[in-house]
Design an enzyme around this catalytic site. Structure first.
Site, PDB file in Angstrom:
ATOM      1  N   ASP A 101       5.491  -6.227  -6.683  1.00 11.03           N
ATOM      2  CA  ASP A 101       5.722  -5.147  -5.734  1.00 11.03           C
ATOM      3  C   ASP A 101       5.082  -3.876  -6.283  1.00 11.03           C
ATOM      4  O   ASP A 101       5.273  -3.544  -7.462  1.00 11.03           O
ATOM      5  CB  ASP A 101       7.230  -4.917  -5.565  1.00 11.03           C
ATOM      6  CG  ASP A 101       7.692  -5.134  -4.138  1.00 11.03           C
ATOM      7  OD1 ASP A 101       7.246  -4.356  -3.284  1.00 11.03           O
ATOM      8  OD2 ASP A 101       8.481  -6.060  -3.894  1.00 11.03           O
ATOM      9  N   ASP A 207       4.538  -1.586  -1.068  1.00  5.21           N
ATOM     10  CA  ASP A 207       5.707  -1.030  -0.392  1.00  5.21           C
ATOM     11  C   ASP A 207       5.310   0.189   0.442  1.00  5.21           C
ATOM     12  O   ASP A 207       4.507   1.021  -0.004  1.00  5.21           O
ATOM     13  CB  ASP A 207       6.732  -0.639  -1.461  1.00  5.21           C
ATOM     14  CG  ASP A 207       8.071  -0.214  -0.899  1.00  5.21           C
ATOM     15  OD1 ASP A 207       8.716  -1.037  -0.235  1.00  5.21           O
ATOM     16  OD2 ASP A 207       8.475   0.934  -1.143  1.00  5.21           O
ATOM     17  N   GLU A 263       3.235  -3.221   3.469  1.00  3.30           N
ATOM     18  CA  GLU A 263       4.378  -3.076   4.378  1.00  3.30           C
ATOM     19  C   GLU A 263       4.037  -1.955   5.359  1.00  3.30           C
ATOM     20  O   GLU A 263       3.840  -0.818   4.951  1.00  3.30           O
ATOM     21  CB  GLU A 263       5.628  -2.722   3.563  1.00  3.30           C
ATOM     22  CG  GLU A 263       6.868  -2.592   4.403  1.00  3.30           C
ATOM     23  CD  GLU A 263       8.059  -2.073   3.604  1.00  3.30           C
ATOM     24  OE1 GLU A 263       9.193  -2.421   3.978  1.00  3.30           O
ATOM     25  OE2 GLU A 263       7.873  -1.324   2.630  1.00  3.30           O
ATOM     26  N   HIS A 339      13.535  -9.608   1.439  1.00  5.32           N
ATOM     27  CA  HIS A 339      14.684  -8.947   0.807  1.00  5.32           C
ATOM     28  C   HIS A 339      15.305  -7.877   1.699  1.00  5.32           C
ATOM     29  O   HIS A 339      16.404  -7.409   1.415  1.00  5.32           O
ATOM     30  CB  HIS A 339      14.241  -8.322  -0.510  1.00  5.32           C
ATOM     31  CG  HIS A 339      13.221  -7.242  -0.324  1.00  5.32           C
ATOM     32  ND1 HIS A 339      11.936  -7.514   0.087  1.00  5.32           N
ATOM     33  CD2 HIS A 339      13.297  -5.897  -0.456  1.00  5.32           C
ATOM     34  CE1 HIS A 339      11.273  -6.376   0.204  1.00  5.32           C
ATOM     35  NE2 HIS A 339      12.069  -5.383  -0.126  1.00  5.32           N
ATOM     36  N   ASP A 340      14.597  -7.468   2.755  1.00  4.89           N
ATOM     37  CA  ASP A 340      15.093  -6.424   3.660  1.00  4.89           C
ATOM     38  C   ASP A 340      15.649  -6.995   4.961  1.00  4.89           C
ATOM     39  O   ASP A 340      15.942  -6.235   5.890  1.00  4.89           O
ATOM     40  CB  ASP A 340      13.961  -5.448   4.021  1.00  4.89           C
ATOM     41  CG  ASP A 340      13.664  -4.460   2.907  1.00  4.89           C
ATOM     42  OD1 ASP A 340      14.557  -4.223   2.069  1.00  4.89           O
ATOM     43  OD2 ASP A 340      12.535  -3.930   2.872  1.00  4.89           O
TER      44      ASP A 340
END
Length: 575
Positions: A101, A207, A263, A339-340
């Protein structure tokens, strides 16, 4: 790169790992890098070829590691830089790649850069973050604008020492870096990217990739009359210098043949998305659009009721993400979980005991039949589901969940009815569901921590490990895991058609069935998925009904000709 060039990441399948929840090797209740290393053979056996590690950097963990205090160090409960180097080497030794990430829109307020920046207005790093003087309205101090933060409240935090506000699009402990400052950008590239590229990582999930250029920072339009703070995603995303900033990053990444997946929220214009991921533009390889996983959310993410969407809306969202590769040199992604997000079976299938396995298999079939790079989240391959409604709010650890519940309580004077509705929505959509420990086996802690450990896992393990765990599924040919393995092999066997083929939704308004075709240079397939809990007649649209067809795979053993079982998926090859 030409339209037809096959980069390694196009045909790849990526398995996402959330370190805290994957496997605890030392009994402290928190997953760690050695736990990941111990299960690399399991991961490889699924049929994936790349792993993505969520933030493992040193962090105060206000937002589960997305608040980084040192890019060049590892969060001690996870391990050390040496453990990371070993994980990279062990992953490569198995013929897999590893991506990390990359969190560079903001740092932790504990990062040395921010500590310097806030120390005085004359500090050389003052301009590394975004500072603004207060506004005064009728003598009352106010933040510089009315932007709403991603976790609620204002995006501005008052700093007593220097008497100015700093910007934080997320938590107050996550101050935004100032990408307008060239010196800051160079430091980011060196510390957050090159440090790890030199150690062998193969790329990054980037991210909040479209938030670096904030543009004009005026007030957002008023869309919530009941709040002082207004949604501002269209203000702070996709700013005027994004092309320049991503071009700089790409120059570094190209030297290492490193991949990027960004993202990309709040980007409704497909042409803008294509520009980000066009090969000739040299910005990003691909992005995560949120059209699909945002289905059923409210104006505030949780301000909704469970399953507040229709199948045609779900299909339309998938069509948008699939369409960006039609007649372009762009690339796309396929994912239902990360994960979100809450668990896909609970959201898009059914977690009722009798339907959980069938809907898990159907969703696997659907994902494997869609074009683009496929991403699987840990536990998705087992058919893990959301945790039960009976669990109380103490089990929700995520700042996003707890902030929403507190906001509802404050706005409604603790209305029992409003709080019950808030909890129902959280039970359906909260990020917490993806973060419970992976169920490896039955017994103490579901095999997540060593059996003799005294420390409780940092989140409560699921109560259903008896019916859903990795050890049992590895030897069960009828398991969700076995079907994922079969589908990933099918995807490899028909790579051109399933990974690269042109997608078309053949019956967009059908409320029960999802029927789509894939075509590639004369090859053609059709996928049919029954999104209901009852059997349905297999009625194919005219476009394919009269074609000679051969069943390639069904998610149900002994499937009936002419009838789809509840939550059954099939792929036919067409002559």
């Amino acid at each position: 790169m030409t339209v037809t060039e096959r980069k390694w990441w196009k045909d790849g399948v990526v398995y996402q790992i959330y370190p805290a929840s994957f496997k605890d090797s030392n009994g402290d209740g928190i997953g760690d890098l050695n736990g990941i290393i111990s299960e690399l053979d399991y991961i490889r056996s699924i049929g994936v070829d790349t792993i993505w590690i969520c933030p493992m950097y040193d962090s105060p963990q206000v937002d589960m590691g997305y608040d980084i205090s040192d890019y060049e160090n590892v969060y001690p409960p996870y391990g050390t830089v040496q453990d990371m180097e070993r994980l990279i080497a062990e992953t490569h030794a198995r013929g897999m790649r590893i991506i990390l990430d990359l969190v560079v829109n903001h740092t932790s307020d504990q990062h040395a850069w921010f500590q310097e920046s806030r120390s005085s207005k004359t500090n050389p790093k003052r301009d590394w973050y975004i500072w603004r003087p207060a506004r005064y309205v009728n003598g009352v101090r106010k933040p510089p604008n009315n932007w709403l933060g991603n976790f609620g409240g204002s995006v501005w935090q008052w700093d007593e020492l220097t008497q100015e506000y700093y910007l934080h699009l997320f938590c107050p402990e996550q101050p935004d870096l100032n990408w307008e400052n060239e010196e800051t950008r160079k430091a980011i590239y060196k510390s957050a990217m090159e440090f790890w590229l030199e150690r062998g990582v193969d790329g990054f999930r980037v991210d909040t990739v479209n938030m670096y250029s904030k543009g004009e920072m005026g007030d957002a339009p008023i869309t919530d009359e009941g709040s002082e703070w207004q949604f501002a995603g269209f203000q702070y995303c996709n700013g005027p210098r994004m092309t320049e900033f991503l071009g700089e990053m790409n120059e570094i990444l190209e030297k290492y043949d490193a991949m990027t997946v960004g993202e990309c929220p709040h980007t409704p214009d497909p042409a803008r998305v294509v520009k980000y991921v066009s090969a000739k533009e040299k910005q990003l390889n691909m992005v995560f659009q949120f059209d699909v996983v945002d289905i059923g959310q409210g104006p505030y993410k949780f301000q909704t009721t469970p399953r507040d969407y229709t199948l045609p809306q779900f299909k339309s969202a998938i069509s948008r993400t699939q369409s960006i590769i039609h007649d372009t040199d762009a690339w796309t992604t396929v994912f239902l979980e990360n994960h979100d997000q809450a668990r896909s079976i609970t959201r898009f299938g059914s977690d009722a005991p009798e339907h959980r396995i069938p809907s898990g298999k159907m969703l696997a079939l659907m994902c494997c039949a869609l074009s683009g790079t496929l991403f699987i989240y840990q536990g998705q391959e087992l058919g893990m589901t959301n945790f039960p409604m009976e669990w109380d709010m103490s089990e929700y650890k995520d700042v996003d969940s707890t902030n929403y519940y507190k906001m509802v309580a404050a706005r409604t004077n603790n209305s029992e009815e409003a709080l019950k509705a808030a909890k129902a929505s959280l039970q359906h959509l909260a990020r917490d569901h993806a973060r419970v420990p992976l169920s490896w086996s039955t017994g103490p802690y579901n095999g997540f921590s060593p059996a003799d450990t005294k420390a409780q896992p940092w989140m409560r393990p699921l109560p259903d490990a008896e019916h859903c765990n990795a050890k049992q599924q590895q030897s069960d040919k009828a398991s969700v895991l076995a079907f994922w393995k079969r589908m990933l092999q099918t995807r490899r066997d028909h790579n051109d058609l399933l990974v690269h083929g042109n997608y078309a939704d053949l019956d967009p308004e059908n409320k029960d069935l999802y029927i789509f075709s894939k075509t590639w240079r004369g090859q053609k397939a059709v996928a049919v998925c029954n999104f209901t809990d009852s059997a349905k007649a297999l009625a194919l649209p005219e476009a394919v009904a009269n074609s000679k067809r051969e069943l390639l795979v069904s998610s149900v053993d002994g499937c009936e000709e002419g009838k789809l079982a509840a939550y059954e998926g099939r792929i036919y090859l067409l002559a």
